[in-house]
Design a protein around this motif. Sequence first.
Motif, mmCIF file in Angstrom:
data_model
loop_
_atom_site.group_PDB
_atom_site.id
_atom_site.type_symbol
_atom_site.label_atom_id
_atom_site.label_comp_id
_atom_site.label_asym_id
_atom_site.label_seq_id
_atom_site.Cartn_x
_atom_site.Cartn_y
_atom_site.Cartn_z
ATOM 1 N N GLY A 166 0.793 -1.217 0.000
ATOM 2 C CA GLY A 166 0.000 0.000 0.000
ATOM 3 C C GLY A 166 0.829 1.273 0.000
ATOM 4 N N ARG A 167 2.155 1.135 0.006
ATOM 5 C CA ARG A 167 3.038 2.299 0.050
ATOM 6 C C ARG A 167 3.869 2.434 -1.218
ATOM 7 N N THR A 168 3.547 1.631 -2.207
ATOM 8 C CA THR A 168 4.170 1.703 -3.520
ATOM 9 C C THR A 168 3.187 1.092 -4.507
ATOM 10 N N ASN A 169 3.514 1.072 -5.781
ATOM 11 C CA ASN A 169 2.595 0.455 -6.744
ATOM 12 C C ASN A 169 2.599 -1.068 -6.584
ATOM 13 N N LYS A 170 1.535 -1.702 -7.040
ATOM 14 C CA LYS A 170 1.357 -3.145 -6.823
ATOM 15 C C LYS A 170 2.461 -3.964 -7.475
ATOM 16 N N THR A 171 2.863 -3.561 -8.671
ATOM 17 C CA THR A 171 3.921 -4.303 -9.359
ATOM 18 C C THR A 171 5.203 -4.300 -8.549
ATOM 19 N N SER A 172 5.590 -3.122 -8.064
ATOM 20 C CA SER A 172 6.805 -3.002 -7.267
ATOM 21 C C SER A 172 6.694 -3.821 -5.983
ATOM 22 N N PHE A 173 5.543 -3.720 -5.318
ATOM 23 C CA PHE A 173 5.387 -4.454 -4.058
ATOM 24 C C PHE A 173 5.547 -5.949 -4.252
ATOM 25 N N TRP A 174 4.805 -6.509 -5.211
ATOM 26 C CA TRP A 174 4.809 -7.960 -5.362
ATOM 27 C C TRP A 174 6.133 -8.479 -5.900
ATOM 28 N N GLN A 175 6.748 -7.749 -6.806
ATOM 29 C CA GLN A 175 8.067 -8.174 -7.284
ATOM 30 C C GLN A 175 9.057 -8.237 -6.132
ATOM 31 N N LEU A 176 9.103 -7.174 -5.360
ATOM 32 C CA LEU A 176 10.081 -7.084 -4.288
ATOM 33 C C LEU A 176 9.753 -8.048 -3.148
ATOM 34 N N PHE A 177 8.478 -8.159 -2.788
ATOM 35 C CA PHE A 177 8.089 -9.035 -1.682
ATOM 36 C C PHE A 177 8.354 -10.500 -2.023
ATOM 37 N N ILE A 178 7.959 -10.916 -3.229
ATOM 38 C CA ILE A 178 8.221 -12.299 -3.635
ATOM 39 C C ILE A 178 9.727 -12.547 -3.716
ATOM 40 N N GLY A 179 10.466 -11.544 -4.196
ATOM 41 C CA GLY A 179 11.919 -11.671 -4.247
ATOM 42 C C GLY A 179 12.523 -11.867 -2.874
ATOM 43 N N ALA A 180 12.052 -11.093 -1.885
ATOM 44 C CA ALA A 180 12.560 -11.221 -0.515
ATOM 45 C C ALA A 180 12.220 -12.588 0.068
ATOM 46 N N ILE A 181 11.003 -13.087 -0.203
ATOM 47 C CA ILE A 181 10.598 -14.413 0.265
ATOM 48 C C ILE A 181 11.477 -15.495 -0.349
ATOM 49 N N LEU A 182 11.771 -15.359 -1.639
ATOM 50 C CA LEU A 182 12.633 -16.340 -2.307
ATOM 51 C C LEU A 182 14.050 -16.306 -1.754
ATOM 52 N N PHE A 183 14.544 -15.118 -1.454
ATOM 53 C CA PHE A 183 15.873 -14.980 -0.841
ATOM 54 C C PHE A 183 15.876 -15.680 0.518
ATOM 55 N N PHE A 184 14.840 -15.445 1.306
ATOM 56 C CA PHE A 184 14.698 -16.101 2.607
ATOM 57 C C PHE A 184 14.624 -17.622 2.430
ATOM 58 N N LEU A 204 20.870 -26.950 -6.387
ATOM 59 C CA LEU A 204 20.051 -26.447 -7.485
ATOM 60 C C LEU A 204 18.900 -25.591 -6.967
ATOM 61 N N LEU A 205 18.215 -26.082 -5.935
ATOM 62 C CA LEU A 205 17.091 -25.346 -5.356
ATOM 63 C C LEU A 205 17.559 -24.046 -4.702
ATOM 64 N N ILE A 206 18.696 -24.117 -4.029
ATOM 65 C CA ILE A 206 19.241 -22.929 -3.352
ATOM 66 C C ILE A 206 19.564 -21.834 -4.363
ATOM 67 N N MET A 207 20.240 -22.198 -5.441
ATOM 68 C CA MET A 207 20.632 -21.193 -6.433
ATOM 69 C C MET A 207 19.443 -20.691 -7.236
ATOM 70 N N ALA A 208 18.500 -21.571 -7.562
ATOM 71 C CA ALA A 208 17.339 -21.161 -8.355
ATOM 72 C C ALA A 208 16.511 -20.119 -7.604
ATOM 73 N N THR A 209 16.247 -20.365 -6.321
ATOM 74 C CA THR A 209 15.463 -19.414 -5.530
ATOM 75 C C THR A 209 16.261 -18.136 -5.277
ATOM 76 N N TYR A 210 17.559 -18.275 -5.093
ATOM 77 C CA TYR A 210 18.425 -17.114 -4.854
ATOM 78 C C TYR A 210 18.489 -16.200 -6.072
ATOM 79 N N ILE A 211 18.717 -16.779 -7.244
ATOM 80 C CA ILE A 211 18.839 -15.995 -8.478
ATOM 81 C C ILE A 211 17.541 -15.263 -8.781
ATOM 82 N N GLY A 213 15.116 -14.594 -6.722
ATOM 83 C CA GLY A 213 14.844 -13.642 -5.652
ATOM 84 C C GLY A 213 15.592 -12.339 -5.846
ATOM 85 N N GLN A 214 16.877 -12.430 -6.163
ATOM 86 C CA GLN A 214 17.686 -11.229 -6.374
ATOM 87 C C GLN A 214 17.173 -10.419 -7.567
#
Length: 232
Positions: A166-184, A204-211, A213-214
């Motif tokens: 709610g503090r940025t546009n939806k595209t930015s929020f979901w891209q960044l939030f999903i990326g952070a979750i994947l990094f985690f 393979l799973l570690i690098m796929a989610t990391y790449i 996510g970033q």
Amino acid sequence: MRKKEILWLYVFLFAALADISMIINSETSYRYFTKPLIMIALLMYFLQSTRLIKDSLLRTAVSAALFCSFLGDVLLLNNNLFLFGLGAFFITHVGYTIAFKLTQNHSFNLLEVNFIKMFIYNLPLYIVAALIYFLIHSQLNELKIPVIIYIMAIVMMVTMARERYGRTNKTSFWQLFIGAILFFTSDSLLALDRFFYPIVDGDLLIMATYILGQLLIVMGIRSHLLQVKSSQ
């Protein structure tokens, strides 16, 4: 996108696919070339696409996060340098946390924060982080304190990503939030694979989610900047 920006995205894609191919084929020695190139390419893409905010705190924070990710990737190729790699990625999470706060459209007022509501929203994340630590703590030995500090840093990063709703546009929020979750997720898989029980195709799973996510984190920041630019 400018041609130079697209070029670095192609390099990023090539390096990512090459590194995953090295993992699948167990060509560990070649990963000293493919793995570092991933973050170098993403850093160059970010620098090329954010020249209009040169010398800003946001650009510095994200650049530092990506550079430390590069250092962490190199250090983690050597098992004896795990603690140093952990330190590099700790700085990455601090840099991203600062960047996530800067890419919000509303100012922060501590008096208006509903801490109970915030705690409830973030409770699933806290539970998962606590469970992972419970599973790995007996194998950490002298790494217990560094790992606890690291877990706090990555939890803070994901929390700040969620706070952007709610503090940025939806595209930015979901891209960044999903990326952070994947990094985690990537870090969680790495911790479980190293200190609890080997995971089938863990690397393979570690690098796929990391790449992924970033990439999503960087694209989420870019989407926010594009919105700010278009509104000016």
